[in-house]
Design a protein around this motif. Structure first.
Motif, PDB file in Angstrom:
ATOM      1  N   PHE A  92      64.286  59.196  74.356  1.00 14.80           N
ATOM      2  CA  PHE A  92      65.607  58.917  74.925  1.00 14.80           C
ATOM      3  C   PHE A  92      65.638  59.443  76.353  1.00 14.80           C
ATOM      4  N   SER A  93      66.363  58.738  77.223  1.00 11.98           N
ATOM      5  CA  SER A  93      66.424  59.142  78.625  1.00 11.98           C
ATOM      6  C   SER A  93      67.253  60.399  78.835  1.00 11.98           C
ATOM      7  N   GLY A  94      68.022  60.782  77.842  1.00 11.59           N
ATOM      8  CA  GLY A  94      68.859  61.972  77.925  1.00 11.59           C
ATOM      9  C   GLY A  94      69.732  62.070  76.692  1.00 11.59           C
ATOM     10  N   THR A 138      73.285  59.850  72.228  1.00  6.08           N
ATOM     11  CA  THR A 138      74.633  59.628  71.712  1.00  6.08           C
ATOM     12  C   THR A 138      74.874  58.147  71.444  1.00  6.08           C
ATOM     13  N   ARG A 139      74.437  57.297  72.354  1.00  8.90           N
ATOM     14  CA  ARG A 139      74.577  55.855  72.151  1.00  8.90           C
ATOM     15  C   ARG A 139      73.779  55.387  70.938  1.00  8.90           C
ATOM     16  N   ALA A 140      72.608  55.949  70.762  1.00 12.35           N
ATOM     17  CA  ALA A 140      71.786  55.584  69.605  1.00 12.35           C
ATOM     18  C   ALA A 140      72.455  56.003  68.296  1.00 12.35           C
ATOM     19  N   GLU A 146      62.647  58.408  82.801  1.00  8.61           N
ATOM     20  CA  GLU A 146      62.237  57.103  82.283  1.00  8.61           C
ATOM     21  C   GLU A 146      61.769  57.249  80.842  1.00  8.61           C
ATOM     22  N   VAL A 147      62.271  56.372  79.971  1.00  9.89           N
ATOM     23  CA  VAL A 147      61.883  56.422  78.579  1.00  9.89           C
ATOM     24  C   VAL A 147      60.484  55.837  78.427  1.00  9.89           C
TER      25      VAL A 147
END
Length: 235
Positions: free
Chosen positions: A64-66, A71-73, A4-5
């Motif tokens: 970040f959750s992972g 990568t999405r960011a 969880e972020v």
């Protein structure tokens, strides 16, 4: 299970990292872009990024959750930079052309990041702002909603597909990229007209054209198609 972020208000470090930096999502993303530039699309790891930030790798998971979330960011950042560099004129065709070229340029400025992110849908605010802008241009030009979505789909996928293709070439070593480009002279230009009449007839033109991106030309084709569709609607 993804972690969880931690909310932004709770996750900011109370003290700087070993390098004297107070971390934020933006700083992490910018550092990740540098790590990608130095180590390639497969070289971005939590450990390497933590070292570059002067922080324990586990610190990243407060933001970040992972790594996939990171990568999405990164993709969202590239989209945002494109929009930041773009200025609307009110002319739908000029605006779409300029925005498409801005997206392409933003990704090519970070080819390793482009290879990693061009195929992703981030669902983040800056990407959403780009999508809202594109749809607004198309609907504002007079396209019905279904046609606007069709044109949006072609426009964004085309922009990102060429970004990935051209970034893939830029991410090669200089030696490999030069060898590929020289193939048009060393191999194609020497094919005999008897067996390959069409290549032989156009070989010199191919050698001059093929090392360059086709994106601007294909973008113009899409704009012509959209203009023709607008003309059929009577706008």
């Amino acid at each position: 299970m993804a972690k969880e972020v931690v909310p932004e208000s709770a996750r900011r470090r109370r003290r700087p990292t070993r390098t004297g930096t107070v971390l934020s999502e933006q700083i992490i993303v910018r550092t990740a872009l540098r790590v990608l530039r130095e180590h390639g699309s497969t070289g971005l790891t939590a450990r390497r990024l933590g070292t570059a930030l002067g922080a324990d790798p586990s610190t990243l998971y407060r933001y970040f959750s992972g790594m996939d979330d990171l990568t999405r960011a990164i993709g969202d950042e590239l989209m945002g930079r494109a929009l930041d560099s773009w200025e609307p004129t009110g002319d739908w065709r000029a605006d779409l052309r300029a925005l498409g070229l801005a997206i392409h340029a933003s990704y090519l400025a970070h080819p390793q990041a482009a290879v990693l992110t061009a195929s992703r849908v981030t669902g983040r605010p800056r990407e959403i702002a780009v999508d809202e802008t594109i749809l607004g241009i198309l609907r504002g030009a007079g396209l019905p909603d279904a046609a606007a979505v069709h044109a949006y789909h072609a426009f964004i996928d085309q922009s990102l597909a060429f970004a990935a293709l051209d970034a893939g070439s830029l991410a090669l070593t200089d030696e490999a990229r030069t060898a590929d480009e020289e193939m048009w002279e060393s191999t194609y230009a020497r094919l005999p007209a008897e067996s390959h009449p069409n290549i032989a007839a156009t070989a010199r033109l191919l050698a001059r054209r093929m090392p360059h991106s086709a994106y601007p030309a294909v973008l113009e084709m899409l704009l012509e198609h959209t203009a023709a569709r607008l003309a059929r609607t009577g706008v």
